[in-house]
Design a protein around this motif. Structure first.
Motif, PDB file in Angstrom:
ATOM      1  N   SER A  59     -15.675  36.513 -22.304  1.00  0.00           N
ATOM      2  CA  SER A  59     -14.867  35.342 -22.676  1.00  0.00           C
ATOM      3  C   SER A  59     -14.342  34.603 -21.445  1.00  0.00           C
ATOM      4  CB  SER A  59     -13.720  35.748 -23.589  1.00  0.00           C
ATOM      5  OG  SER A  59     -12.886  36.695 -22.952  1.00  0.00           O
ATOM      6  N   GLY A  60     -14.020  35.323 -20.393  1.00  0.00           N
ATOM      7  CA  GLY A  60     -13.589  34.669 -19.154  1.00  0.00           C
ATOM      8  C   GLY A  60     -14.703  33.842 -18.552  1.00  0.00           C
ATOM      9  N   GLY A  61     -15.935  34.346 -18.625  1.00  0.00           N
ATOM     10  CA  GLY A  61     -17.096  33.614 -18.131  1.00  0.00           C
ATOM     11  C   GLY A  61     -17.372  32.371 -18.956  1.00  0.00           C
ATOM     12  N   ILE A  62     -17.197  32.482 -20.266  1.00  0.00           N
ATOM     13  CA  ILE A  62     -17.382  31.315 -21.134  1.00  0.00           C
ATOM     14  C   ILE A  62     -16.343  30.256 -20.797  1.00  0.00           C
ATOM     15  CG2 ILE A  62     -17.183  30.514 -23.532  1.00  0.00           C
ATOM     16  CD1 ILE A  62     -18.661  33.100 -24.336  1.00  0.00           C
ATOM     17  N   ALA A  63     -15.115  30.668 -20.534  1.00  0.00           N
ATOM     18  CA  ALA A  63     -14.060  29.716 -20.159  1.00  0.00           C
ATOM     19  C   ALA A  63     -14.417  29.001 -18.854  1.00  0.00           C
ATOM     20  CB  ALA A  63     -12.722  30.431 -20.027  1.00  0.00           C
ATOM     21  N   VAL A  64     -14.970  29.734 -17.894  1.00  0.00           N
ATOM     22  CA  VAL A  64     -15.392  29.136 -16.619  1.00  0.00           C
ATOM     23  C   VAL A  64     -16.491  28.106 -16.868  1.00  0.00           C
ATOM     24  CG1 VAL A  64     -16.576  29.634 -14.438  1.00  0.00           C
ATOM     25  CG2 VAL A  64     -14.706  31.111 -15.202  1.00  0.00           C
ATOM     26  N   LEU A  65     -17.448  28.445 -17.716  1.00  0.00           N
ATOM     27  CA  LEU A  65     -18.538  27.508 -18.022  1.00  0.00           C
ATOM     28  C   LEU A  65     -18.014  26.257 -18.718  1.00  0.00           C
ATOM     29  CD1 LEU A  65     -21.270  30.019 -19.174  1.00  0.00           C
ATOM     30  CD2 LEU A  65     -21.233  28.692 -17.055  1.00  0.00           C
ATOM     31  N   ILE A  66     -17.073  26.419 -19.629  1.00  0.00           N
ATOM     32  CA  ILE A  66     -16.495  25.264 -20.327  1.00  0.00           C
ATOM     33  C   ILE A  66     -15.778  24.354 -19.336  1.00  0.00           C
ATOM     34  CG2 ILE A  66     -14.725  24.571 -21.998  1.00  0.00           C
ATOM     35  CD1 ILE A  66     -15.657  27.012 -23.696  1.00  0.00           C
ATOM     36  N   GLN A  67     -15.061  24.920 -18.379  1.00  0.00           N
ATOM     37  CA  GLN A  67     -14.399  24.115 -17.345  1.00  0.00           C
ATOM     38  C   GLN A  67     -15.429  23.327 -16.541  1.00  0.00           C
ATOM     39  OE1 GLN A  67     -12.201  26.939 -15.011  1.00  0.00           O
ATOM     40  NE2 GLN A  67     -10.460  26.962 -16.410  1.00  0.00           N
ATOM     41  N   LEU A  68     -16.525  23.983 -16.188  1.00  0.00           N
ATOM     42  CA  LEU A  68     -17.585  23.331 -15.424  1.00  0.00           C
ATOM     43  C   LEU A  68     -18.210  22.196 -16.233  1.00  0.00           C
ATOM     44  CD1 LEU A  68     -19.159  23.600 -12.707  1.00  0.00           C
ATOM     45  CD2 LEU A  68     -20.828  24.918 -14.001  1.00  0.00           C
ATOM     46  N   LEU A  69     -18.429  22.425 -17.524  1.00  0.00           N
ATOM     47  CA  LEU A  69     -18.995  21.390 -18.385  1.00  0.00           C
ATOM     48  C   LEU A  69     -18.043  20.208 -18.533  1.00  0.00           C
ATOM     49  CD1 LEU A  69     -20.608  23.649 -21.092  1.00  0.00           C
ATOM     50  CD2 LEU A  69     -21.817  22.231 -19.433  1.00  0.00           C
ATOM     51  N   ALA A  70     -16.756  20.485 -18.651  1.00  0.00           N
ATOM     52  CA  ALA A  70     -15.768  19.407 -18.761  1.00  0.00           C
ATOM     53  C   ALA A  70     -15.746  18.570 -17.487  1.00  0.00           C
ATOM     54  CB  ALA A  70     -14.385  19.983 -19.046  1.00  0.00           C
ATOM     55  N   LEU A  71     -15.813  19.217 -16.349  1.00  0.00           N
ATOM     56  CA  LEU A  71     -15.829  18.510 -15.071  1.00  0.00           C
ATOM     57  C   LEU A  71     -17.099  17.673 -14.931  1.00  0.00           C
ATOM     58  CD1 LEU A  71     -14.334  18.026 -12.437  1.00  0.00           C
ATOM     59  CD2 LEU A  71     -15.416  20.090 -11.522  1.00  0.00           C
ATOM     60  N   SER A  72     -18.227  18.234 -15.337  1.00  0.00           N
ATOM     61  CA  SER A  72     -19.487  17.484 -15.237  1.00  0.00           C
ATOM     62  C   SER A  72     -19.479  16.270 -16.164  1.00  0.00           C
ATOM     63  CB  SER A  72     -20.691  18.381 -15.534  1.00  0.00           C
ATOM     64  OG  SER A  72     -20.741  18.729 -16.894  1.00  0.00           O
ATOM     65  N   ARG A  73     -18.887  16.411 -17.329  1.00  0.00           N
ATOM     66  CA  ARG A  73     -18.794  15.268 -18.246  1.00  0.00           C
ATOM     67  C   ARG A  73     -17.909  14.182 -17.635  1.00  0.00           C
ATOM     68  NH1 ARG A  73     -18.311  14.926 -24.662  1.00  0.00           N
ATOM     69  NH2 ARG A  73     -20.525  15.007 -24.352  1.00  0.00           N
ATOM     70  N   LYS A  74     -16.790  14.576 -17.048  1.00  0.00           N
ATOM     71  CA  LYS A  74     -15.880  13.628 -16.402  1.00  0.00           C
ATOM     72  C   LYS A  74     -16.594  12.874 -15.273  1.00  0.00           C
ATOM     73  CE  LYS A  74     -11.636  13.540 -13.699  1.00  0.00           C
ATOM     74  NZ  LYS A  74     -10.662  14.350 -12.991  1.00  0.00           N
ATOM     75  N   GLY A  96     -19.278  25.838 -29.044  1.00  0.00           N
ATOM     76  CA  GLY A  96     -19.397  24.404 -28.795  1.00  0.00           C
ATOM     77  C   GLY A  96     -20.012  24.003 -27.471  1.00  0.00           C
ATOM     78  N   ILE A  97     -20.487  24.948 -26.693  1.00  0.00           N
ATOM     79  CA  ILE A  97     -21.085  24.606 -25.400  1.00  0.00           C
ATOM     80  C   ILE A  97     -22.308  23.722 -25.577  1.00  0.00           C
ATOM     81  CG2 ILE A  97     -22.354  25.604 -23.439  1.00  0.00           C
ATOM     82  CD1 ILE A  97     -20.260  27.827 -23.366  1.00  0.00           C
ATOM     83  N   THR A  98     -23.043  23.927 -26.664  1.00  0.00           N
ATOM     84  CA  THR A  98     -24.266  23.140 -26.883  1.00  0.00           C
ATOM     85  C   THR A  98     -23.981  21.666 -27.177  1.00  0.00           C
ATOM     86  OG1 THR A  98     -24.305  23.848 -29.201  1.00  0.00           O
ATOM     87  CG2 THR A  98     -25.627  25.122 -27.645  1.00  0.00           C
ATOM     88  N   LYS A  99     -22.728  21.305 -27.404  1.00  0.00           N
ATOM     89  CA  LYS A  99     -22.382  19.886 -27.555  1.00  0.00           C
ATOM     90  C   LYS A  99     -22.364  19.176 -26.205  1.00  0.00           C
ATOM     91  CE  LYS A  99     -19.575  20.637 -31.659  1.00  0.00           C
ATOM     92  NZ  LYS A  99     -18.228  20.650 -32.211  1.00  0.00           N
ATOM     93  N   PHE A 100     -22.250  19.953 -25.135  1.00  0.00           N
ATOM     94  CA  PHE A 100     -22.104  19.389 -23.794  1.00  0.00           C
ATOM     95  C   PHE A 100     -23.271  19.708 -22.868  1.00  0.00           C
ATOM     96  CE2 PHE A 100     -17.935  20.269 -25.594  1.00  0.00           C
ATOM     97  CZ  PHE A 100     -17.413  18.993 -25.597  1.00  0.00           C
ATOM     98  N   ALA A 101     -24.094  20.675 -23.238  1.00  0.00           N
ATOM     99  CA  ALA A 101     -25.237  21.060 -22.415  1.00  0.00           C
ATOM    100  C   ALA A 101     -26.387  21.461 -23.328  1.00  0.00           C
ATOM    101  CB  ALA A 101     -24.867  22.227 -21.504  1.00  0.00           C
ATOM    102  N   LYS A 102     -27.580  21.010 -22.996  1.00  0.00           N
ATOM    103  CA  LYS A 102     -28.759  21.363 -23.788  1.00  0.00           C
ATOM    104  C   LYS A 102     -29.285  22.718 -23.314  1.00  0.00           C
ATOM    105  CE  LYS A 102     -33.252  19.561 -25.244  1.00  0.00           C
ATOM    106  NZ  LYS A 102     -33.209  20.177 -26.523  1.00  0.00           N
ATOM    107  N   ILE A 103     -29.653  23.556 -24.271  1.00  0.00           N
ATOM    108  CA  ILE A 103     -30.242  24.852 -23.952  1.00  0.00           C
ATOM    109  C   ILE A 103     -31.760  24.723 -24.067  1.00  0.00           C
ATOM    110  CG2 ILE A 103     -30.470  27.263 -24.639  1.00  0.00           C
ATOM    111  CD1 ILE A 103     -27.547  27.151 -25.531  1.00  0.00           C
ATOM    112  N   TYR A 104     -32.445  25.136 -23.010  1.00  0.00           N
ATOM    113  CA  TYR A 104     -33.903  25.075 -22.949  1.00  0.00           C
ATOM    114  C   TYR A 104     -34.477  26.487 -23.012  1.00  0.00           C
ATOM    115  CZ  TYR A 104     -33.198  20.284 -21.364  1.00  0.00           C
ATOM    116  OH  TYR A 104     -32.833  18.960 -21.268  1.00  0.00           O
ATOM    117  N   GLU A 105     -35.707  26.574 -23.510  1.00  0.00           N
ATOM    118  CA  GLU A 105     -36.373  27.870 -23.649  1.00  0.00           C
ATOM    119  C   GLU A 105     -36.791  28.456 -22.301  1.00  0.00           C
ATOM    120  OE1 GLU A 105     -36.591  29.827 -26.354  1.00  0.00           O
ATOM    121  OE2 GLU A 105     -35.302  28.284 -27.216  1.00  0.00           O
TER     122      GLU A 105
END
Length: 116
Positions: A59-74, A96-105
């Protein structure tokens, strides 16, 4: 079992590939932020996060990724993600990470799609 953490940056034309080695936890924040800042300073606006298939993300890692995604969107940047296990693909969708980043195979597909 925790895998050693590390980040490798690779430039692939318009996309910076961020190879994430090891498990993703709150401890990973400095590694990820440093890689993101370095690539941003070099003018990158497209990032592909490549995870090791056996990586564990808590969960801490997911929080870090969400922060990174928010910064990239900004900063009006695009992020793609590859290398996730089916389990983490489901979790990323649930939180909800997939709303901000596309997951590729796979990495090749992602790099090709993100070039345009």
């Amino acid at each position: 079992m925790e895998h050693p953490n590390g980040i490798i940056l690779e430039n692939h034309a318009a996309v910076t590939l961020i190879k994430i080695q090891g498990d993703i936890t709150a401890y990973s924040e400095s590694f990820l932020n440093e890689a993101y800042q370095k690539a941003t300073q070099e003018g990158t606006d497209r990032f592909l996060l490549q995870f090791e298939p056996e990586a564990y993300i808590n969960s801490g890692g997911i929080a870090v990724l969400i922060q990174l995604l928010a910064l990239s969107r900004k900063n009006d940047q695009r992020i793609g993600i590859t290398g996730l296990s089916e389990h983490f693909k489901k979790i990323f969708k649930m939180v909800g990470i997939t709303k901000f980043a596309k997951i590729y195979e796979d990495t090749e597909q992602a790099l090709e799609a993100m070039q345009g």
